[in-house]
Design an enzyme around this catalytic site. Structure first.
Site, PDB file in Angstrom:
ATOM      1  N   ALA A 119       0.773  -1.246   0.000  1.00 27.88           N
ATOM      2  CA  ALA A 119       0.000   0.000   0.000  1.00 27.88           C
ATOM      3  C   ALA A 119       0.805   1.297   0.000  1.00 27.88           C
ATOM      4  CB  ALA A 119      -0.947   0.008   1.194  1.00 27.88           C
ATOM      5  N   PRO A 121       3.192   4.415  -1.004  1.00 27.59           N
ATOM      6  CA  PRO A 121       2.908   5.455  -0.011  1.00 27.59           C
ATOM      7  C   PRO A 121       1.422   5.727   0.237  1.00 27.59           C
ATOM      8  CG  PRO A 121       3.560   6.453  -2.097  1.00 27.59           C
ATOM      9  CD  PRO A 121       3.681   4.961  -2.284  1.00 27.59           C
ATOM     10  N   GLY A 122       0.520   5.147  -0.549  1.00 25.58           N
ATOM     11  CA  GLY A 122      -0.888   5.318  -0.182  1.00 25.58           C
ATOM     12  C   GLY A 122      -1.797   5.815  -1.295  1.00 25.58           C
ATOM     13  N   GLY A 123      -1.327   5.798  -2.538  1.00 26.74           N
ATOM     14  CA  GLY A 123      -2.162   6.265  -3.656  1.00 26.74           C
ATOM     15  C   GLY A 123      -3.457   5.473  -3.759  1.00 26.74           C
ATOM     16  N   LYS A 124      -3.326   4.139  -3.829  1.00 31.89           N
ATOM     17  CA  LYS A 124      -4.538   3.310  -3.975  1.00 31.89           C
ATOM     18  C   LYS A 124      -5.335   3.322  -2.668  1.00 31.89           C
ATOM     19  CE  LYS A 124      -2.348   2.090  -7.738  1.00 31.89           C
ATOM     20  NZ  LYS A 124      -1.048   2.702  -7.370  1.00 31.89           N
ATOM     21  N   GLU A 142       1.772  -2.445   4.463  1.00 32.33           N
ATOM     22  CA  GLU A 142       3.049  -2.209   3.772  1.00 32.33           C
ATOM     23  C   GLU A 142       4.147  -2.915   4.550  1.00 32.33           C
ATOM     24  OE1 GLU A 142       4.400  -0.884   0.939  1.00 32.33           O
ATOM     25  OE2 GLU A 142       6.313  -1.450   1.845  1.00 32.33           O
ATOM     26  N   ARG A 147       8.445   2.718   4.963  1.00 36.26           N
ATOM     27  CA  ARG A 147       7.383   3.082   4.011  1.00 36.26           C
ATOM     28  C   ARG A 147       6.011   2.995   4.684  1.00 36.26           C
ATOM     29  NH1 ARG A 147       8.470   3.454  -1.322  1.00 36.26           N
ATOM     30  NH2 ARG A 147       6.525   2.498  -2.013  1.00 36.26           N
ATOM     31  N   ASP A 186      -1.113  -4.182  -5.579  1.00 34.04           N
ATOM     32  CA  ASP A 186      -0.425  -3.258  -6.491  1.00 34.04           C
ATOM     33  C   ASP A 186       1.054  -3.612  -6.327  1.00 34.04           C
ATOM     34  OD1 ASP A 186      -0.090  -1.087  -8.227  1.00 34.04           O
ATOM     35  OD2 ASP A 186       0.171   0.314  -6.571  1.00 34.04           O
ATOM     36  N   CYS A 239       3.018  -1.335 -12.466  1.00 35.26           N
ATOM     37  CA  CYS A 239       3.310  -0.184 -13.327  1.00 35.26           C
ATOM     38  C   CYS A 239       4.373  -0.598 -14.329  1.00 35.26           C
ATOM     39  CB  CYS A 239       3.699   1.041 -12.506  1.00 35.26           C
ATOM     40  SG  CYS A 239       5.220   0.848 -11.592  1.00 35.26           S
TER      41      CYS A 239
HETATM   42  N1  SAM Z   1       0.057   0.881  -3.878  1.00 38.80           N
HETATM   43  C1  SAM Z   1       1.041   1.924  -3.671  1.00 38.80           C
HETATM   44  C2  SAM Z   1       0.448   3.274  -4.009  1.00 38.80           C
HETATM   45  O1  SAM Z   1      -0.520   3.329  -4.786  1.00 38.80           O
HETATM   46  O2  SAM Z   1       0.880   4.294  -3.459  1.00 38.80           O
HETATM   47  C3  SAM Z   1       2.312   1.644  -4.446  1.00 38.80           C
HETATM   48  C4  SAM Z   1       2.875   0.291  -4.142  1.00 38.80           C
HETATM   49  S1  SAM Z   1       4.411  -0.070  -4.873  1.00 38.80           S
HETATM   50  C5  SAM Z   1       3.998  -0.356  -6.520  1.00 38.80           C
HETATM   51  C6  SAM Z   1       4.735  -1.680  -4.244  1.00 38.80           C
HETATM   52  C7  SAM Z   1       4.938  -1.777  -2.750  1.00 38.80           C
HETATM   53  O3  SAM Z   1       5.198  -3.141  -2.425  1.00 38.80           O
HETATM   54  C8  SAM Z   1       6.098  -0.974  -2.211  1.00 38.80           C
HETATM   55  O4  SAM Z   1       5.662  -0.099  -1.206  1.00 38.80           O
HETATM   56  C9  SAM Z   1       7.047  -2.012  -1.640  1.00 38.80           C
HETATM   57  O5  SAM Z   1       7.700  -1.601  -0.459  1.00 38.80           O
HETATM   58  C10 SAM Z   1       6.135  -3.197  -1.378  1.00 38.80           C
HETATM   59  N2  SAM Z   1       6.852  -4.501  -1.417  1.00 38.80           N
HETATM   60  C11 SAM Z   1       8.152  -4.735  -1.741  1.00 38.80           C
HETATM   61  N3  SAM Z   1       8.422  -6.037  -1.628  1.00 38.80           N
HETATM   62  C12 SAM Z   1       7.306  -6.637  -1.218  1.00 38.80           C
HETATM   63  C13 SAM Z   1       6.980  -7.983  -0.906  1.00 38.80           C
HETATM   64  N4  SAM Z   1       7.860  -8.967  -1.024  1.00 38.80           N
HETATM   65  N5  SAM Z   1       5.727  -8.237  -0.482  1.00 38.80           N
HETATM   66  C14 SAM Z   1       4.814  -7.246  -0.378  1.00 38.80           C
HETATM   67  N6  SAM Z   1       5.077  -5.964  -0.667  1.00 38.80           N
HETATM   68  C15 SAM Z   1       6.296  -5.663  -1.080  1.00 38.80           C
END
Ligand code: SAM
Length: 431
Positions: A119, A121-124, A142, A147, A186, A239
Site C-alpha cells: 500500500a 505510499p498510499g495512492g490506492k 506495507e 514506508r 499493487d 506499473c
Molecule cells: N500501492 C502503492 C500506491 O498506490 O501508493 C504503491 C505500491 S508499490 C507499486 C509496491 C509496494 O510493495 C512498495 O511499497 C514495496 O515496499 C512493497 N513490497 C516490496 N516487496 C514486497 C513484498 N515482497 N511483499 C509485499 N510488498 C512488497
C-alpha cells in the site's frame, strides 16, 4: 537509450507500431495529476484552488481527478498537508474504476472488508477510502517499516476512522481465511512505467529483474489468495508493461489459484495520458456469502496506554483478529494523548473528515477546539514548526484551518504558539 530486451518485450506485449509510439512518448515530459478527497472538498473547489493550472479531467476518474498544466510545489501547498487531495499518477487511478466494478458485482456497497496489500505510499489506499462507504473497513498494509510510516501519515491526512494500517509480509495473511471481500495487490514490479520519471528505473532494469519480479509477484499472490473470500475479488496491478509480470501472472492466478478474469487493461504512455499501468479484475471461484451485515457507522473510544483513539465498534472483533496475524501500526483516528488528567489533542484529530470532531467532542467533552483560519504564509510557518502570532485567537489549544480544512493544532500562549505538529510531518521551507 532503452535496453534492446525492453524494446523487444514491449513489441511482444504491445505490437510493433504501438511499441514505437510508446518509446517516443517515454522521452516526453511526465504528466502531473491530482485526485480530490471527496470527503473533505469537491472537485470543483479543488479546481478553483489550482486556478488556471487545473487542466482536463482524468478520463477514467473524471469525478475525482484532473491533470495539472504544470507541476507546482506540493510541499508548499497547505491544502495538500490538510488532506484535500493526493498527487497520483493518472493511469493508476483506474484501480478506483475496477474497485467500483467489484463492489457492483458483489451486490453490496456497505460493510465490506477490503485489503490493500502493497500500500505505501498510499495512492490506492486513499482512493479506496474515497470509494468505500463509512461502514466498510480498509486494511492498508506495507511490509517495509519506513514506508509503512509514510503510509500511516497519508492515511491520517485522508481523515477516515474506518481503517487499519499494518506492516507485515504477505505470509501473515493466509490465516485470515476468507476475511476480505476485495483485495488489491499493487505489486512491486520492474517499473517500466517509471522510465519517464526516473532514470534509475531504466538503469536497474534487466531481463533478470523482470523474471525475479514475476516470481516474487506469484509468491505474494499465492500468500494473499486464501485471505480473499470465495466469490470475492482481487485487483492485481503493476506499473510495468511486460507480459511476464502482467498477462502471464493473471493467467497463472486463474489457472493455479482458481479465478476468472473479468477485465484486464494496459495503459500505454503516448496513448493514455499517464506513465503506463496494468490492472486486472479477477473473481475468486466459489459462492460469495455476504459476511458481516452493515452496522451503523458509529465510533467508540479506544485507549492504549496514553493514546486515545476513535474506531468503529462494529469492526472491533475484526481488529482483534487482525492483531493476531499482523503488526497493526495504526487504527482509527488518534484523537488525543492523556497527560495526567489532561487530554492533549492529537494531530490527526485536526485532519479528520467533517463530522468526526463533533462526534469526538460528544464522546470526550473537553476535546472541542476553536477553529482559527490562517493564511497560506502562516500555514507554511506552522508546517515548518515555526511559532505564530495569534493575538485575537483564544489562549490554549487552537485548531488551525486552511481554506476550510483542519490543518493542525497549536497551543496559543498569546505572544507565541507551540506547535503540536509531529516532527516527522515538518516541511522544509526551501522545498
Ligand atoms: N500501492 C502503492 C500506491 O498506490 O501508493 C504503491 C505500491 S508499490 C507499486 C509496491 C509496494 O510493495 C512498495 O511499497 C514495496 O515496499 C512493497 N513490497 C516490496 N516487496 C514486497 C513484498 N515482497 N511483499 C509485499 N510488498 C512488497
Amino acid at each position: 537509450m532503452f535496453p534492446a530486451e525492453f524494446i523487444n518485450g514491449l513489441r511482444d506485449s504491445a505490437g510493433a507500431a504501438r511499441a514505437e509510439r510508446i518509446v517516443a512518448a517515454l522521452s516526453a515530459e511526465p504528466e502531473v495529476s491530482v485526485r480530490v478527497n471527496p470527503l473533505k472538498m469537491t472537485c470543483a473547489a479543488l479546481r478553483s484552488h489550482f486556478g488556471t493550472m487545473a487542466g482536463d479531467p482524468v478520463p477514467w476518474a473524471s469525478e475525482e481527478a484532473f491533470y495539472l498544466r504544470a507541476r507546482p510545489s506540493f510541499t508548499r501547498d497547505p491544502l495538500f498537508h490538510a488532506g484535500g487531495y493526493y498527487v497520483q499518477e493518472a493511469s493508476s487511478m483506474y484501480v478506483g474504476a475496477l474497485f467500483d466494478r467489484a463492489v457492483a458485482a458483489l451486490g453490496r456497497a456497505s460493510g465490506l472488508r477490503v485489503l490493500d496489500l502493497c500500500a505505501a505510499p498510499g495512492g490506492k489506499t486513499t482512493q479506496l477510502l474515497s470509494h468505500l462507504d463509512g461502514m466498510s473497513l480498509l486494511v492498508a498494509n506495507e511490509v517495509v517499516p519506513a514506508r509503512a510510516t509514510v503510509l500511516a501519515d497519508n492515511v491520517a491526512r485522508w481523515g477516515c476512522p474506518n481503517v487499519a494500517v499494518t506492516s507485515s509480509g504477505p505470509s501473515a495473511f493466509p490465516p485470515l481465511h476468507g476475511f476480505f471481500d476485495v483485495a488489491v495487490v499493487d505489486a512491486p514490479c520492474s517499473g517500466e512505467g517509471m522510465f519517464r520519471k526516473d532514470a534509475r528505473a531504466v538503469a536497474e532494469w534487466s531481463p533478470d529483474t523482470v523474471r525475479l519480479c514475476a516470481a516474487r509477484q506469484r509468491r505474494i499472490l499465492a500468500d494473499v489468495w486464501p485471505a480473499v473470500a470465495p466469490g470475492g475479488f482481487l485487483i492485481y496491478s503493476t506499473c510495468t508493461f511486460n507480459r511476464l509480470e502482467d498477462e502471464d501472472n493473471v493467467a497463472w492466478i486463474c489457472s493455479n489459484l482458481g479465478g476468472s478474469c473479468l477485465e484486464m487493461r494496459h495503459f500505454w504512455p503516448g496513448e493514455d495520458r499517464g506513465e503506463g499501468f496494468f490492472a486486472a479484475l479477477i473473481r475468486k471461484d466459489g459462492d460469495y456469502a455476504a459476511g458481516v451485515p452493515a452496522a451503523p457507522a458509529s465510533l467508540a473510544i479506544l485507549e492504549k496506554g496514553s493514546l486515545v483513539k476513535v474506531f468503529p465498534p462494529a469492526w472491533s472483533r475484526e481488529l482483534a483478529r487482525l492483531e493476531k496475524s499482523c503488526k497493526v501500526i495504526a487504527s482509527g483516528i488518534a484523537v488525543a494523548t492523556r497527560k495526567g488528567r489532561d487530554l492533549v489533542p492529537g494531530a490527526d484529530l485536526a485532519l479528520a473528515v467533517p463530522g468526526i470532531r463533533t462526534v469526538v467532542a460528544d464522546l470526550l467533552p473537553g476535546l472541542s477546539y476553536e477553529p482559527v483560519a490562517v493564511s497560506r504564509e502562516d500555514a507554511l510557518r506552522f508546517l515548518s514548526k515555526e511559532s505564530l502570532l495569534l493575538p485575537d485567537a483564544p489562549r490554549g489549544y487552537v485548531l488551525l484551518t486552511f481554506e476550510g480544512l483542519g490543518l493542525g493544532f497549536v497551543k496559543n500562549l498569546g505572544s507565541r504558539t507551540n506547535s503540536l505538529l509531529p516532527p516527522s510531518r515538518r516541511i522544509r521551507m526551501q522545498a
